[in-house]
Enzyme design. Sequence first.
Site, short mmCIF file in Angstrom:
data_model
loop_
_atom_site.label_atom_id
_atom_site.label_comp_id
_atom_site.label_asym_id
_atom_site.label_seq_id
_atom_site.Cartn_x
_atom_site.Cartn_y
_atom_site.Cartn_z
N HIS A 74 0.86 -1.19 0.00
CA HIS A 74 0.00 0.00 0.00
C HIS A 74 0.89 1.23 0.00
O HIS A 74 2.10 1.14 0.25
CB HIS A 74 -0.87 0.01 1.28
CG HIS A 74 -0.03 0.17 2.51
ND1 HIS A 74 0.55 -0.90 3.15
CD2 HIS A 74 0.39 1.28 3.17
CE1 HIS A 74 1.29 -0.46 4.16
NE2 HIS A 74 1.22 0.87 4.19
N HIS A 86 6.21 6.22 -0.73
CA HIS A 86 6.96 4.98 -0.96
C HIS A 86 6.09 3.78 -0.61
O HIS A 86 5.17 3.89 0.19
CB HIS A 86 8.23 4.97 -0.11
CG HIS A 86 7.98 4.89 1.36
ND1 HIS A 86 7.65 6.00 2.12
CD2 HIS A 86 7.97 3.84 2.22
CE1 HIS A 86 7.47 5.62 3.38
NE2 HIS A 86 7.66 4.32 3.47
P1 2AM Z 1 6.71 2.17 6.29
O1 2AM Z 1 6.22 1.10 5.37
O2 2AM Z 1 7.76 3.02 5.68
O3 2AM Z 1 7.09 1.64 7.66
C1 2AM Z 1 1.66 1.31 8.48
O4 2AM Z 1 2.64 1.19 9.46
C2 2AM Z 1 2.10 2.28 7.43
O5 2AM Z 1 2.34 3.58 7.99
C3 2AM Z 1 3.36 1.91 6.70
O6 2AM Z 1 3.19 2.26 5.34
C4 2AM Z 1 4.42 2.77 7.34
O7 2AM Z 1 5.47 3.13 6.50
C5 2AM Z 1 3.63 4.02 7.60
N1 2AM Z 1 4.22 4.88 8.60
C6 2AM Z 1 4.51 6.20 8.45
N2 2AM Z 1 4.99 6.72 9.58
C7 2AM Z 1 5.03 5.72 10.47
C8 2AM Z 1 5.46 5.63 11.83
N3 2AM Z 1 5.92 6.71 12.50
N4 2AM Z 1 5.37 4.43 12.42
C9 2AM Z 1 4.91 3.35 11.77
N5 2AM Z 1 4.48 3.37 10.49
C10 2AM Z 1 4.55 4.54 9.85
#
Ligand code: 2AM
Length: 173
Positions: free
Chosen positions: A40, A117
């Site tokens: 996602h 991303h």
């Molecule tokens: P990531 O894939 O780069 O970890 C669920 O966790 C989603 O929220 C993921 O897409 C995650 O990105 C994103 N996300 C953004 N900020 C976050 C944070 N502070 N902690 C955990 N997940 C975060």
Amino acid sequence: MRLFIAILLSEEMKKALTDAQQAMVDRGIRGRYSPEENLHLTLAFIGDYPDAQPVLDALNMVSFRPFDLSLEGIGCFGDLWWAGLKDSLPLAAVARRVRRALAESEIPFDRKRFSPHITLIRRASKDAAGIRVAPVGMRVQRLSLMRSDRGRNGMLYTELGTVEAALQEEVQP
Ligand code: 2AM
């Protein structure tokens, strides 16, 4: 509840992403690959919040027209490797509107700069530079409020609600 707002991806886009993951496997890269159903694009990360309804209400204030996204290359944050998106003004605008709606509703969220991303692998055992991602596109028609739970075999994501793209004449200036 751990909540975030995301764009869910088309089957074709997920196929391009799992093909890139397969290329990583073929290169001997080990780590925690995102399962296909979890791929996602996050627009805003809320984190622990007790009630989904105010978040859904905030999300419903966001109006946007359908827009196109396209995969473009890979990159990393340390040992987390992701697929990138082609620069897109409508994507940046919709993320800004989502975040503004959350702020206006006093729902806390991670204020780190939006850096679009799609996480492919965490804790990669080695460098994935040079792995190719097919430049697949998709049309974004809805945004999703997601709940994330820690399952026995990794994270489980559940869609709690959506906001649909508006008809042109309904979009606010
Ligand atoms: P990531 O894939 O780069 O970890 C669920 O966790 C989603 O929220 C993921 O897409 C995650 O990105 C994103 N996300 C953004 N900020 C976050 C944070 N502070 N902690 C955990 N997940 C975060």
